[in-house]
Design a protein around this motif. Structure first.
Motif, PDB file in Angstrom:
ATOM      1  N   THR A  45       0.833  -1.196   0.000  1.00 46.21           N
ATOM      2  CA  THR A  45       0.000   0.000   0.000  1.00 46.21           C
ATOM      3  C   THR A  45       0.875   1.256   0.000  1.00 46.21           C
ATOM      4  O   THR A  45       0.569   2.230  -0.684  1.00 46.21           O
ATOM      5  CB  THR A  45      -0.947  -0.001   1.215  1.00 46.21           C
ATOM      6  OG1 THR A  45      -1.718  -1.205   1.189  1.00 46.21           O
ATOM      7  CG2 THR A  45      -1.886   1.180   1.199  1.00 46.21           C
ATOM      8  N   ALA A  46       1.968   1.203   0.748  1.00 48.06           N
ATOM      9  CA  ALA A  46       2.900   2.332   0.748  1.00 48.06           C
ATOM     10  C   ALA A  46       3.549   2.520  -0.624  1.00 48.06           C
ATOM     11  O   ALA A  46       3.709   3.656  -1.090  1.00 48.06           O
ATOM     12  CB  ALA A  46       3.967   2.122   1.819  1.00 48.06           C
ATOM     13  N   ILE A  47       3.887   1.430  -1.278  1.00 45.00           N
ATOM     14  CA  ILE A  47       4.456   1.522  -2.630  1.00 45.00           C
ATOM     15  C   ILE A  47       3.430   2.119  -3.592  1.00 45.00           C
ATOM     16  O   ILE A  47       3.759   2.982  -4.410  1.00 45.00           O
ATOM     17  CB  ILE A  47       4.931   0.134  -3.122  1.00 45.00           C
ATOM     18  CG1 ILE A  47       6.165  -0.306  -2.358  1.00 45.00           C
ATOM     19  CG2 ILE A  47       5.223   0.159  -4.619  1.00 45.00           C
ATOM     20  CD1 ILE A  47       6.566  -1.738  -2.630  1.00 45.00           C
ATOM     21  N   ALA A  48       2.184   1.674  -3.493  1.00 44.56           N
ATOM     22  CA  ALA A  48       1.132   2.206  -4.367  1.00 44.56           C
ATOM     23  C   ALA A  48       0.927   3.692  -4.117  1.00 44.56           C
ATOM     24  O   ALA A  48       0.755   4.475  -5.065  1.00 44.56           O
ATOM     25  CB  ALA A  48      -0.173   1.444  -4.136  1.00 44.56           C
ATOM     26  N   TYR A  49       0.940   4.100  -2.876  1.00 46.27           N
ATOM     27  CA  TYR A  49       0.784   5.520  -2.546  1.00 46.27           C
ATOM     28  C   TYR A  49       1.942   6.327  -3.116  1.00 46.27           C
ATOM     29  O   TYR A  49       1.754   7.394  -3.699  1.00 46.27           O
ATOM     30  CB  TYR A  49       0.695   5.701  -1.032  1.00 46.27           C
ATOM     31  CG  TYR A  49       0.603   7.138  -0.606  1.00 46.27           C
ATOM     32  CD1 TYR A  49      -0.595   7.835  -0.739  1.00 46.27           C
ATOM     33  CD2 TYR A  49       1.704   7.795  -0.073  1.00 46.27           C
ATOM     34  CE1 TYR A  49      -0.682   9.154  -0.359  1.00 46.27           C
ATOM     35  CE2 TYR A  49       1.618   9.120   0.312  1.00 46.27           C
ATOM     36  CZ  TYR A  49       0.430   9.792   0.167  1.00 46.27           C
ATOM     37  OH  TYR A  49       0.342  11.105   0.536  1.00 46.27           O
ATOM     38  N   HIS A  50       3.153   5.804  -2.949  1.00 45.73           N
ATOM     39  CA  HIS A  50       4.339   6.499  -3.445  1.00 45.73           C
ATOM     40  C   HIS A  50       4.338   6.616  -4.970  1.00 45.73           C
ATOM     41  O   HIS A  50       4.752   7.646  -5.515  1.00 45.73           O
ATOM     42  CB  HIS A  50       5.597   5.780  -2.965  1.00 45.73           C
ATOM     43  CG  HIS A  50       6.870   6.409  -3.418  1.00 45.73           C
ATOM     44  ND1 HIS A  50       7.302   7.628  -2.935  1.00 45.73           N
ATOM     45  CD2 HIS A  50       7.797   6.006  -4.314  1.00 45.73           C
ATOM     46  CE1 HIS A  50       8.446   7.936  -3.536  1.00 45.73           C
ATOM     47  NE2 HIS A  50       8.772   6.959  -4.362  1.00 45.73           N
ATOM     48  N   LEU A  51       3.885   5.574  -5.649  1.00 41.62           N
ATOM     49  CA  LEU A  51       3.864   5.595  -7.111  1.00 41.62           C
ATOM     50  C   LEU A  51       2.647   6.325  -7.675  1.00 41.62           C
ATOM     51  O   LEU A  51       2.579   6.575  -8.874  1.00 41.62           O
ATOM     52  CB  LEU A  51       3.888   4.165  -7.660  1.00 41.62           C
ATOM     53  CG  LEU A  51       5.170   3.377  -7.431  1.00 41.62           C
ATOM     54  CD1 LEU A  51       5.017   1.955  -7.947  1.00 41.62           C
ATOM     55  CD2 LEU A  51       6.346   4.052  -8.116  1.00 41.62           C
ATOM     56  N   GLY A  52       1.680   6.621  -6.804  1.00 45.69           N
ATOM     57  CA  GLY A  52       0.483   7.320  -7.260  1.00 45.69           C
ATOM     58  C   GLY A  52      -0.516   6.414  -7.960  1.00 45.69           C
ATOM     59  O   GLY A  52      -1.311   6.878  -8.768  1.00 45.69           O
ATOM     60  N   THR A  53      -0.484   5.139  -7.665  1.00 44.31           N
ATOM     61  CA  THR A  53      -1.424   4.190  -8.265  1.00 44.31           C
ATOM     62  C   THR A  53      -2.522   3.860  -7.257  1.00 44.31           C
ATOM     63  O   THR A  53      -2.540   4.374  -6.143  1.00 44.31           O
ATOM     64  CB  THR A  53      -0.709   2.905  -8.723  1.00 44.31           C
ATOM     65  OG1 THR A  53      -0.069   2.308  -7.591  1.00 44.31           O
ATOM     66  CG2 THR A  53       0.339   3.204  -9.779  1.00 44.31           C
ATOM     67  N   ASP A  54      -3.435   2.989  -7.655  1.00 45.03           N
ATOM     68  CA  ASP A  54      -4.578   2.626  -6.824  1.00 45.03           C
ATOM     69  C   ASP A  54      -4.113   1.897  -5.563  1.00 45.03           C
ATOM     70  O   ASP A  54      -3.454   0.862  -5.636  1.00 45.03           O
ATOM     71  CB  ASP A  54      -5.526   1.742  -7.640  1.00 45.03           C
ATOM     72  CG  ASP A  54      -6.797   1.414  -6.900  1.00 45.03           C
ATOM     73  OD1 ASP A  54      -7.178   2.183  -5.994  1.00 45.03           O
ATOM     74  OD2 ASP A  54      -7.424   0.387  -7.246  1.00 45.03           O
ATOM     75  N   ARG A  55      -4.482   2.428  -4.386  1.00 43.59           N
ATOM     76  CA  ARG A  55      -4.062   1.822  -3.125  1.00 43.59           C
ATOM     77  C   ARG A  55      -4.794   0.521  -2.846  1.00 43.59           C
ATOM     78  O   ARG A  55      -4.251  -0.365  -2.187  1.00 43.59           O
ATOM     79  CB  ARG A  55      -4.271   2.805  -1.986  1.00 43.59           C
ATOM     80  CG  ARG A  55      -3.216   3.888  -2.009  1.00 43.59           C
ATOM     81  CD  ARG A  55      -3.395   4.858  -0.882  1.00 43.59           C
ATOM     82  NE  ARG A  55      -3.351   6.183  -1.498  1.00 43.59           N
ATOM     83  CZ  ARG A  55      -4.096   7.194  -1.150  1.00 43.59           C
ATOM     84  NH1 ARG A  55      -4.950   7.080  -0.182  1.00 43.59           N
ATOM     85  NH2 ARG A  55      -3.976   8.339  -1.758  1.00 43.59           N
ATOM     86  N   LEU A  56      -6.024   0.399  -3.324  1.00 45.41           N
ATOM     87  CA  LEU A  56      -6.755  -0.853  -3.135  1.00 45.41           C
ATOM     88  C   LEU A  56      -6.070  -1.994  -3.891  1.00 45.41           C
ATOM     89  O   LEU A  56      -5.945  -3.112  -3.388  1.00 45.41           O
ATOM     90  CB  LEU A  56      -8.204  -0.700  -3.586  1.00 45.41           C
ATOM     91  CG  LEU A  56      -9.116  -1.898  -3.365  1.00 45.41           C
ATOM     92  CD1 LEU A  56      -9.201  -2.223  -1.882  1.00 45.41           C
ATOM     93  CD2 LEU A  56     -10.498  -1.608  -3.914  1.00 45.41           C
TER      94      LEU A  56
END
Length: 91
Positions: A45-56
């Motif tokens: 989830t942290a990686i998704a947030y950092h990359l700006g992609t869907d957190r779900l």
């Protein structure tokens, strides 16, 4: 790209679970797969947030990563325990 980053985190999750084992030696073995799942979800989830992609999607990938990490650990542990026993003792 996120999928590759998430699955590349499997060795990291295994290492972090080993650190948890050493930090909390009284923790029952049945909680380690839950620790693995929690770490997988948190990291992905942290990686998704950092990359700006869907957190779900990152959380779902984290579940998969945590399951893979706990499965690899328990499978490797089974193989090591099996190879330590002599052939006469095997069922």
């Amino acid at each position: 790209m996120q999928e590759f980053l998430g699955l590349a985190g499997v060795p990291l999750i295994i290492a972090l679970v080993e650190l948890v084992k050493r930090a909390f030696p009284g923790l029952s073995n049945r909680y380690y797969p839950l620790v693995s799942l929690a770490l997988g979800v948190a990291l992905n989830t942290a990686i998704a947030y950092h990359l700006g992609t869907d957190r779900l999607e990152g959380a779902f990938l984290g579940l998969i990563t945590g399951l893979v990490a706990s499965g690899l650990y328990s499978g490797g542990k089974t193989v090591v325990n099996r190879s330590d026993t002599p052939d006469a003792e095997r069922p």
